[in-house]
Design a protein around this motif. Structure first.
Motif, PDB file in Angstrom:
ATOM      1  N   GLY A 146      44.689  28.047  -8.336  1.00 19.75           N
ATOM      2  CA  GLY A 146      43.941  29.274  -8.596  1.00 19.75           C
ATOM      3  C   GLY A 146      44.626  30.485  -7.993  1.00 19.75           C
ATOM      4  O   GLY A 146      44.694  31.553  -8.621  1.00 19.75           O
ATOM      5  N   GLN A 147      45.183  30.323  -6.784  1.00 15.92           N
ATOM      6  CA  GLN A 147      45.908  31.422  -6.144  1.00 15.92           C
ATOM      7  C   GLN A 147      47.178  31.760  -6.925  1.00 15.92           C
ATOM      8  O   GLN A 147      47.542  32.939  -7.067  1.00 15.92           O
ATOM      9  N   VAL A 148      47.851  30.740  -7.453  1.00 17.61           N
ATOM     10  CA  VAL A 148      49.057  30.980  -8.257  1.00 17.61           C
ATOM     11  C   VAL A 148      48.723  31.820  -9.485  1.00 17.61           C
ATOM     12  O   VAL A 148      49.414  32.796  -9.804  1.00 17.61           O
ATOM     13  N   ILE A 149      47.649  31.455 -10.187  1.00 15.17           N
ATOM     14  CA  ILE A 149      47.275  32.186 -11.405  1.00 15.17           C
ATOM     15  C   ILE A 149      46.858  33.609 -11.063  1.00 15.17           C
ATOM     16  O   ILE A 149      47.239  34.570 -11.754  1.00 15.17           O
ATOM     17  N   ASP A 150      46.068  33.793 -10.011  1.00 14.72           N
ATOM     18  CA  ASP A 150      45.663  35.146  -9.625  1.00 14.72           C
ATOM     19  C   ASP A 150      46.872  35.993  -9.225  1.00 14.72           C
ATOM     20  O   ASP A 150      46.949  37.186  -9.550  1.00 14.72           O
ATOM     21  N   THR A 151      47.829  35.388  -8.517  1.00 16.88           N
ATOM     22  CA  THR A 151      49.041  36.104  -8.123  1.00 16.88           C
ATOM     23  C   THR A 151      49.853  36.485  -9.354  1.00 16.88           C
ATOM     24  O   THR A 151      50.347  37.619  -9.467  1.00 16.88           O
ATOM     25  N   GLY A 191      47.962  52.497 -25.385  1.00 15.51           N
ATOM     26  CA  GLY A 191      47.531  51.203 -24.869  1.00 15.51           C
ATOM     27  C   GLY A 191      48.686  50.281 -24.552  1.00 15.51           C
ATOM     28  O   GLY A 191      49.812  50.493 -24.980  1.00 15.51           O
ATOM     29  N   ILE A 192      48.380  49.259 -23.775  1.00 15.46           N
ATOM     30  CA  ILE A 192      49.311  48.186 -23.458  1.00 15.46           C
ATOM     31  C   ILE A 192      48.747  46.895 -24.049  1.00 15.46           C
ATOM     32  O   ILE A 192      47.579  46.557 -23.829  1.00 15.46           O
ATOM     33  N   TYR A 193      49.588  46.193 -24.801  1.00 13.57           N
ATOM     34  CA  TYR A 193      49.183  44.937 -25.449  1.00 13.57           C
ATOM     35  C   TYR A 193      49.907  43.773 -24.790  1.00 13.57           C
ATOM     36  O   TYR A 193      51.100  43.861 -24.484  1.00 13.57           O
ATOM     37  N   ILE A 194      49.193  42.668 -24.603  1.00 11.01           N
ATOM     38  CA  ILE A 194      49.732  41.501 -23.911  1.00 11.01           C
ATOM     39  C   ILE A 194      49.708  40.307 -24.853  1.00 11.01           C
ATOM     40  O   ILE A 194      48.642  39.906 -25.345  1.00 11.01           O
ATOM     41  N   GLY A 195      50.907  39.784 -25.124  1.00 12.04           N
ATOM     42  CA  GLY A 195      51.023  38.589 -25.953  1.00 12.04           C
ATOM     43  C   GLY A 195      51.612  37.453 -25.145  1.00 12.04           C
ATOM     44  O   GLY A 195      51.333  37.301 -23.967  1.00 12.04           O
ATOM     45  N   GLY A 196      52.457  36.642 -25.785  1.00 10.35           N
ATOM     46  CA  GLY A 196      53.073  35.518 -25.097  1.00 10.35           C
ATOM     47  C   GLY A 196      52.161  34.305 -25.082  1.00 10.35           C
ATOM     48  O   GLY A 196      51.005  34.355 -25.505  1.00 10.35           O
ATOM     49  N   GLY A 197      52.663  33.203 -24.546  1.00 11.56           N
ATOM     50  CA  GLY A 197      51.906  31.961 -24.600  1.00 11.56           C
ATOM     51  C   GLY A 197      50.958  31.724 -23.445  1.00 11.56           C
ATOM     52  O   GLY A 197      50.050  30.899 -23.557  1.00 11.56           O
ATOM     53  N   ILE A 198      51.128  32.433 -22.320  1.00  7.88           N
ATOM     54  CA  ILE A 198      50.354  32.099 -21.125  1.00  7.88           C
ATOM     55  C   ILE A 198      49.010  32.829 -21.072  1.00  7.88           C
ATOM     56  O   ILE A 198      47.948  32.200 -20.960  1.00  7.88           O
ATOM     57  N   VAL A 199      49.033  34.153 -21.161  1.00  9.86           N
ATOM     58  CA  VAL A 199      47.808  34.943 -20.942  1.00  9.86           C
ATOM     59  C   VAL A 199      46.708  34.626 -21.949  1.00  9.86           C
ATOM     60  O   VAL A 199      45.541  34.446 -21.545  1.00  9.86           O
ATOM     61  N   PRO A 200      46.979  34.559 -23.266  1.00  9.75           N
ATOM     62  CA  PRO A 200      45.875  34.271 -24.190  1.00  9.75           C
ATOM     63  C   PRO A 200      45.153  32.964 -23.877  1.00  9.75           C
ATOM     64  O   PRO A 200      43.942  32.846 -24.127  1.00  9.75           O
ATOM     65  N   ARG A 201      45.850  31.999 -23.286  1.00 11.24           N
ATOM     66  CA  ARG A 201      45.220  30.708 -22.965  1.00 11.24           C
ATOM     67  C   ARG A 201      44.330  30.790 -21.721  1.00 11.24           C
ATOM     68  O   ARG A 201      43.515  29.899 -21.485  1.00 11.24           O
ATOM     69  N   LEU A 202      44.504  31.844 -20.927  1.00  8.10           N
ATOM     70  CA  LEU A 202      43.693  31.973 -19.709  1.00  8.10           C
ATOM     71  C   LEU A 202      42.285  32.470 -20.014  1.00  8.10           C
ATOM     72  O   LEU A 202      41.385  32.336 -19.176  1.00  8.10           O
ATOM     73  N   GLY A 203      42.076  33.079 -21.181  1.00  5.88           N
ATOM     74  CA  GLY A 203      40.747  33.510 -21.589  1.00  5.88           C
ATOM     75  C   GLY A 203      40.086  34.434 -20.591  1.00  5.88           C
ATOM     76  O   GLY A 203      40.698  35.375 -20.070  1.00  5.88           O
ATOM     77  N   GLU A 204      38.812  34.155 -20.280  1.00  6.50           N
ATOM     78  CA  GLU A 204      38.040  35.024 -19.389  1.00  6.50           C
ATOM     79  C   GLU A 204      38.595  35.027 -17.969  1.00  6.50           C
ATOM     80  O   GLU A 204      38.364  35.980 -17.223  1.00  6.50           O
ATOM     81  N   ARG A 205      39.319  33.981 -17.604  1.00  7.56           N
ATOM     82  CA  ARG A 205      39.906  33.950 -16.257  1.00  7.56           C
ATOM     83  C   ARG A 205      40.849  35.133 -16.066  1.00  7.56           C
ATOM     84  O   ARG A 205      40.918  35.725 -14.981  1.00  7.56           O
ATOM     85  N   PHE A 206      41.566  35.496 -17.121  1.00  4.86           N
ATOM     86  CA  PHE A 206      42.463  36.652 -17.039  1.00  4.86           C
ATOM     87  C   PHE A 206      41.663  37.942 -16.898  1.00  4.86           C
ATOM     88  O   PHE A 206      42.024  38.818 -16.106  1.00  4.86           O
ATOM     89  N   ASP A 207      40.558  38.058 -17.645  1.00  5.49           N
ATOM     90  CA  ASP A 207      39.732  39.257 -17.583  1.00  5.49           C
ATOM     91  C   ASP A 207      39.188  39.488 -16.172  1.00  5.49           C
ATOM     92  O   ASP A 207      39.012  40.628 -15.744  1.00  5.49           O
ATOM     93  N   GLN A 208      38.915  38.392 -15.460  1.00  7.43           N
ATOM     94  CA  GLN A 208      38.327  38.479 -14.120  1.00  7.43           C
ATOM     95  C   GLN A 208      39.385  38.470 -13.016  1.00  7.43           C
ATOM     96  O   GLN A 208      39.046  38.536 -11.838  1.00  7.43           O
ATOM     97  N   SER A 209      40.642  38.412 -13.390  1.00  9.59           N
ATOM     98  CA  SER A 209      41.742  38.329 -12.430  1.00  9.59           C
ATOM     99  C   SER A 209      42.070  39.704 -11.850  1.00  9.59           C
ATOM    100  O   SER A 209      41.521  40.720 -12.281  1.00  9.59           O
ATOM    101  N   PRO A 210      43.023  39.773 -10.921  1.00  5.05           N
ATOM    102  CA  PRO A 210      43.437  41.069 -10.366  1.00  5.05           C
ATOM    103  C   PRO A 210      44.244  41.932 -11.328  1.00  5.05           C
ATOM    104  O   PRO A 210      44.678  43.022 -10.952  1.00  5.05           O
TER     105      PRO A 210
END
Length: 342
Positions: A254-259, A280-299
């Motif tokens: 969890g700390q790795v993903i938040d970092t 705006g800034i758009y984020i693609g790639g294979g990692i972030v879209p798979r994180l879903g709401e976890r990314f929205d709540q991240s730092p």
């Protein structure tokens, strides 16, 4: 081999087929090569994803796709025009992939495949050209901000590597930047990231943003944080790190993903102020879209805005995650259509 038929990039209006036959579209990363046929403007069929490691060359993967039973059964015949987005700088005829062993001559491959037209485009240049065509359902806003019409747009995405691009408005169209911004020098923003950088310096003389914001970067950050916090290093793969973090049962993962998300926020904020990307800034790639709401709540968003005197400026810049399944096809389709004049 699974082939998806009649997967359309745009909703159902059925445009007339291309007069000169279907067009081959591809999106080639360091891990997977995605292929499809565009049979009419905006109508894409027979999408397939092939693992790069299973084929000695890109030409072998391309031929395997065209020779697959369902593609042959579709009976489209000779393919005359093709466009490939690839995770690599395109600076001449010879292409050597940064994150995979494939290399090829563009002209030699065109002749070998008997294409009339064969375009090879940087993958994030293609993805940037897709951004104006994304529907509301193909992106998700993270945080505040409102896009200003007619302003530059930034784009980045982490996967096998870290892709960066941007769109500059030019009249009624856009110019996509041919950027290799993922290779800028990594800049830590707190003591934890300083510790990660010091650990990375043991392995690499130059630590780029991509070294840490990529699949390999997740693994490097995991090893670094395990060392920094005195926890066991289980030598986890990137997919396992993400899975454990999303399950919420591994504090280190969890700390790795938040970092990772925080570091990506800093890079995205740097891109926004560099380009003046008030579109705006758009984020693609294979990692972030798979994180879903976890990314929205991240730092991520907090770090995106964390630029001292420019906090107010960045708070007005929206950030979006691209949720479309195959967005690069939109971009290569657009570029190929411009090349062919239709």
């Amino acid at each position: 081999m699974t082939v998806q038929q009649h997967s359309s990039l745009h909703p159902p209006a059925q445009p007339a087929p291309h007069a000169d036959g279907p067009r081959l579209l591809a999106d080639v990363g360091g891990t997977n090569a995605r292929f499809a046929l565009e049979v009419a403007p905006g109508r894409v069929e027979l999408i397939d994803v092939l693992p790069c490691k299973s084929y000695p060359t890109l030409a072998d993967a391309l031929r395997a796709y065209l020779a697959s039973p369902k593609v042959l059964a579709a009976g489209y015949g000779t393919i005359r025009h093709a466009a490939i987005a690839i995770a690599n700088p395109i600076t001449g005829d010879l292409v050597r992939m940064t994150n995979h062993h494939w290399e090829f001559s563009i002209e030699a491959m065109r002749l070998a495949c008997a294409f009339d037209t064969f375009l090879v485009i940087n993958d994030f240049t293609a993805l940037a050209r897709a951004v104006p065509h994304l529907s509301a359902g193909q992106k998700r806003q993270v945080g505040s901000g409102t896009a200003r019409e007619g302003s530059p747009v930034g784009l980045l995405g982490a996967g096998t590597g870290l892709g960066v691009s941007g769109l500059i408005p030019t009249g009624d169209s856009w110019t996509a930047l041919l950027s290799e911004g993922g290779h800028v020098t990594f800049s830590p923003a707190n003591e934890t990231e300083v510790a990660i950088l010091r650990f990375a310096w043991r392995e690499y003389e130059h630590v780029s943003a991509e070294r840490l914001m990529s699949g390999d970067g997740l693994e490097l950050s995991y090893r670094a944080l395990a060392h920094h916090t005195g926890q066991p290093d289980e030598k986890l793969a990137a997919a396992d790190i993400s899975r454990r973090a999303l399950a919420g049962d591994d504090q280190l993962c969890g700390q790795v993903i938040d970092t990772f998300c925080g570091m990506l926020g800093t890079v995205a904020g740097n891109l926004a102020v560099t380009l003046g990307a008030q579109g705006g800034i758009y984020i693609g790639g294979g990692i972030v879209p798979r994180l879903g709401e976890r990314f929205d709540q991240s730092p991520f968003r907090k770090r995106f805005e964390q630029k001292g005197r420019f906090v107010n400026y960045l708070s007005q810049v929206p950030t979006f995650v691209i949720t479309a399944e195959y967005p690069a096809f939109l971009g290569v389709s657009t570029i190929l259509a411009e090349k062919l004049g239709a």
